[in-house]
Design a protein around this motif. Structure first.
Motif, PDB file in Angstrom:
ATOM      1  N   SER A  38      29.826  54.956  29.075  1.00  0.00           N
ATOM      2  CA  SER A  38      30.070  53.782  29.702  1.00  0.00           C
ATOM      3  C   SER A  38      29.882  52.466  28.554  1.00  0.00           C
ATOM      4  O   SER A  38      30.538  51.387  28.465  1.00  0.00           O
ATOM      5  N   GLU A  39      29.012  52.616  27.774  1.00  0.00           N
ATOM      6  CA  GLU A  39      28.659  51.752  26.631  1.00  0.00           C
ATOM      7  C   GLU A  39      29.851  51.726  25.522  1.00  0.00           C
ATOM      8  O   GLU A  39      30.258  50.681  25.149  1.00  0.00           O
ATOM      9  N   GLN A  40      30.669  52.749  25.424  1.00  0.00           N
ATOM     10  CA  GLN A  40      31.841  53.063  24.427  1.00  0.00           C
ATOM     11  C   GLN A  40      32.971  52.104  25.360  1.00  0.00           C
ATOM     12  O   GLN A  40      33.710  51.329  24.715  1.00  0.00           O
ATOM     13  N   LYS A  41      33.137  52.285  26.521  1.00  0.00           N
ATOM     14  CA  LYS A  41      34.159  51.672  27.337  1.00  0.00           C
ATOM     15  C   LYS A  41      34.018  50.024  27.135  1.00  0.00           C
ATOM     16  O   LYS A  41      34.587  49.271  27.230  1.00  0.00           O
ATOM     17  N   LEU A  42      32.442  50.027  27.472  1.00  0.00           N
ATOM     18  CA  LEU A  42      32.011  48.303  27.219  1.00  0.00           C
ATOM     19  C   LEU A  42      32.518  47.695  26.120  1.00  0.00           C
ATOM     20  O   LEU A  42      32.962  46.532  25.930  1.00  0.00           O
ATOM     21  N   GLN A  43      32.241  48.549  24.996  1.00  0.00           N
ATOM     22  CA  GLN A  43      32.464  47.958  23.837  1.00  0.00           C
ATOM     23  C   GLN A  43      33.808  47.759  23.512  1.00  0.00           C
ATOM     24  O   GLN A  43      34.352  46.830  22.817  1.00  0.00           O
TER      25      GLN A  43
END
Length: 409
Positions: A71-76
């Motif tokens: 999720s953090e990667q997608k957010l980034q």
């Protein structure tokens, strides 16, 4: 007491009692060990259960951690994509802002040249190209910038223009008008030539609505207004000028003379040679047979005829026959009645009719200007003077053959 008794016993008598106590202690120890073992088994089961639960939680935590990282990667990635889109939007806005030009033309007055219309689709392509080039050249000469995106909207009454071409004798333009419209619309994606029908002020309503919207867009730098032939736009344009949009308006003249009130707006204007009809289409010339009808002209005014004085003896009163003879010599036969259907008499007019038709004169000369004694005799006897009368007629006059030729002039 017990101890005292024990002391009294024999030295070997306390051994069974001690063994008995040891047995008790051993039993107690055994029970405690058994209890401890039982507790250990239960503890091991509990520990095993806890270990299983721990493993389950560890796996869940690991899954959650993996999902969090994803999720953090997608957010980034989303943030990065958003930044890229914002940058592109800013670049696009910078490209569009201040470089959008909209041309609004009333096609019922801004009529393209009939020679271009007669060429059909090719004429439409040429008209669109000339319109675009002229607008860009004008903006480049005034603002020094040529990076513009041009939108052109032309609203017109197709049936009305076709009928006008027919009345004006422009048969080729009438027959090729639909092809010309198609060619103009195909010339560019943002060029639209639209028939709004014959409703009253239908084109005006479209243009006013678009003008209201486009002039307030920050992306729109200039509006080319092609309705200078109609003073019905004056109020709308003046309202936009009052609102602070005067610097966005440019007038495109089609007719040589603009409508009343347009010049008073004091807006910059320009024209495109040979693109629009410079004058309103007039009615065709009248048929040739109308011009062949002869136009009556005024007859030459004849020279007045002056009758010679009538000589009569002194002291003699003129008779009625003499007076009639004088009036018969006048050209009264040339006076025609108002009703042309009435038959004119071939005989000279009578004395009574002559008196009714003779116009009144301000001054009547005497019959005998020589001032002889006959005039004094007439005044004494009260006889009337015979006037010298000259009549002119714009149509014709009748010449009395009894008058001498030298007196006719």
């Amino acid at each position: 007491m017990i101890y005292e008794n024990d002391k009294k016993e024999a030295p070997g008598s306390h051994t069974p009692l001690a063994q008995n106590n040891v047995g008790i202690y051993l039993e107690q120890l055994r029970s405690e060990i058994i209890r401890i073992l039982e507790n250990e088994t239960s503890s091991r089961v509990t520990i095993k259960q806890l270990e299983n639960d721990l493993n389950i939680h560890k796996r869940a935590l690991s899954s959650y951690e993996t999902e969090r990282v994803h999720s953090e990667q997608k957010l980034q990635d989303s943030l990065k994509r958003t930044e890229e889109l914002e940058k592109k939007a800013d670049d696009l806005e910078k490209q569009l802002k201040g470089h959008r030009v909209v041309a609004l033309l009333d096609g019922d007055g801004a009529i393209f040249n009939s020679q271009l219309i007669s060429q059909g689709q090719s004429g439409g392509h040429i008209a669109a190209q000339k319109l675009s080039d002229a607008i860009m050249q004008h903006l480049a000469s005034t603002n020094g910038v040529n990076r513009y995106q041009l939108w052109v909207y032309i609203f017109f009454n197709r049936r009305g223009l076709i009928d006008t071409f027919g009345r004006a004798g422009l048969a080729a333009a009438k027959n090729k008008f639909d092809d010309f419209i198609m060619g103009f619309n195909q010339a560019a994606e943002r060029f639209i030539m639209l028939d709004v029908g014959s409703a009253k002020e239908a084109a005006d309503a479209k243009i006013k609505a678009l003008l209201e919207d486009e002039i307030r867009f920050p992306q729109t730098e200039k509006i080319i207004f092609g309705g200078c032939h109609d003073n019905g736009y004056v109020t709308t344009i003046r309202s936009h000028i009052t609102s602070g949009f005067k610097n966005k308006l440019i007038l495109l003249r089609s007719y040589t003379d603009m409508a009343a009130g347009i010049n008073e707006l004091e807006l910059p204007s320009f024209s495109i040679p040979d693109l629009f009809i410079s004058q309103k289409l007039g009615m065709p010339a009248p048929p040739s047979h109308i011009n062949s009808i002869p136009v009556p002209t005024l007859a030459t005014v004849p020279t007045p005829v002056v009758l010679p004085p009538v000589e009569r003896p002194k002291g003699h009163r003129p008779s009625l026959s003499n007076i009639r003879q004088c009036f018969d010599a006048l050209p009264f036969a040339s006076i025609e009645p108002e009703d042309s259907s009435r038959k004119q008499s071939s005989q000279p007019p009578s004395y009574s009719s002559a008196l009714q038709t003779v116009p009144k004169r301000a001054a009547t000369p005497e019959l005998d200007p020589s001032g002889n004694s006959s005039s004094s005799d007439e005044s004494e006897h009260g006889s009337p003077n015979i006037p010298q009368i000259s009549l002119t007629n714009s149509r014709s006059r009748r010449i009395n053959p009894n008058i001498l030729l030298s007196k006719r002039a």
